[in-house]
Design a protein around this motif. Sequence first.
Motif, PDB file in Angstrom:
ATOM      1  N   ASP A  40       0.683  -1.115  -0.085  1.00 20.42           N
ATOM      2  CA  ASP A  40       0.013   0.030  -0.046  1.00 20.42           C
ATOM      3  C   ASP A  40       0.872   1.404  -0.064  1.00 20.42           C
ATOM      4  N   GLY A  41       1.976   1.319  -0.270  1.00 15.76           N
ATOM      5  CA  GLY A  41       3.228   2.234  -0.432  1.00 15.76           C
ATOM      6  C   GLY A  41       3.914   2.093  -1.596  1.00 15.76           C
ATOM      7  N   GLU A  42       4.966   2.507  -1.521  1.00 19.72           N
ATOM      8  CA  GLU A  42       5.846   2.240  -2.895  1.00 19.72           C
ATOM      9  C   GLU A  42       6.777   1.237  -2.656  1.00 19.72           C
ATOM     10  N   GLY A  60       2.472   0.326  -6.627  1.00 20.57           N
ATOM     11  CA  GLY A  60       2.720  -0.368  -5.510  1.00 20.57           C
ATOM     12  C   GLY A  60       2.779  -1.720  -5.699  1.00 20.57           C
ATOM     13  N   PHE A  75      10.163  -1.740   0.330  1.00 16.97           N
ATOM     14  CA  PHE A  75       8.717  -1.249   0.202  1.00 16.97           C
ATOM     15  C   PHE A  75       8.448  -0.428   1.666  1.00 16.97           C
TER      16      PHE A  75
END
Length: 109
Positions: A40-42, A60, A75
């Motif tokens: 849910d991020g990079e 993502g 991540f």
Amino acid sequence: MARDKPVQNSTSSTQQATKLPNLVTLVGRGIPSRFEIAVDGEIEMVDANPLETATIVAGGVAEGTIDVGVQRFRFSGEMANVHVADWNGNTAPTSKSVPVVHVDYGIER
């Protein structure tokens, strides 16, 4: 003659660990398999050329193939989903050939 200060274009491993503090590691078991990792991020591949390893990283999500060796991704945020399947499309626990997946949160290096 005055020298210009060198410009650094790459991110140091410490800066990368701060920005992307979590790590997911895939370990191939010798059988061609495919994977998809969603966070849910990079997400960013570590120490490999995505073109050489047939890995696509966008937003993502990282997806690709692995048969032997190790692929690592840093991540941010939380792990949303991991899907691994062998060359026949069988998933764990049905297939013992799918890659092993390790997720570590808050890793400095």
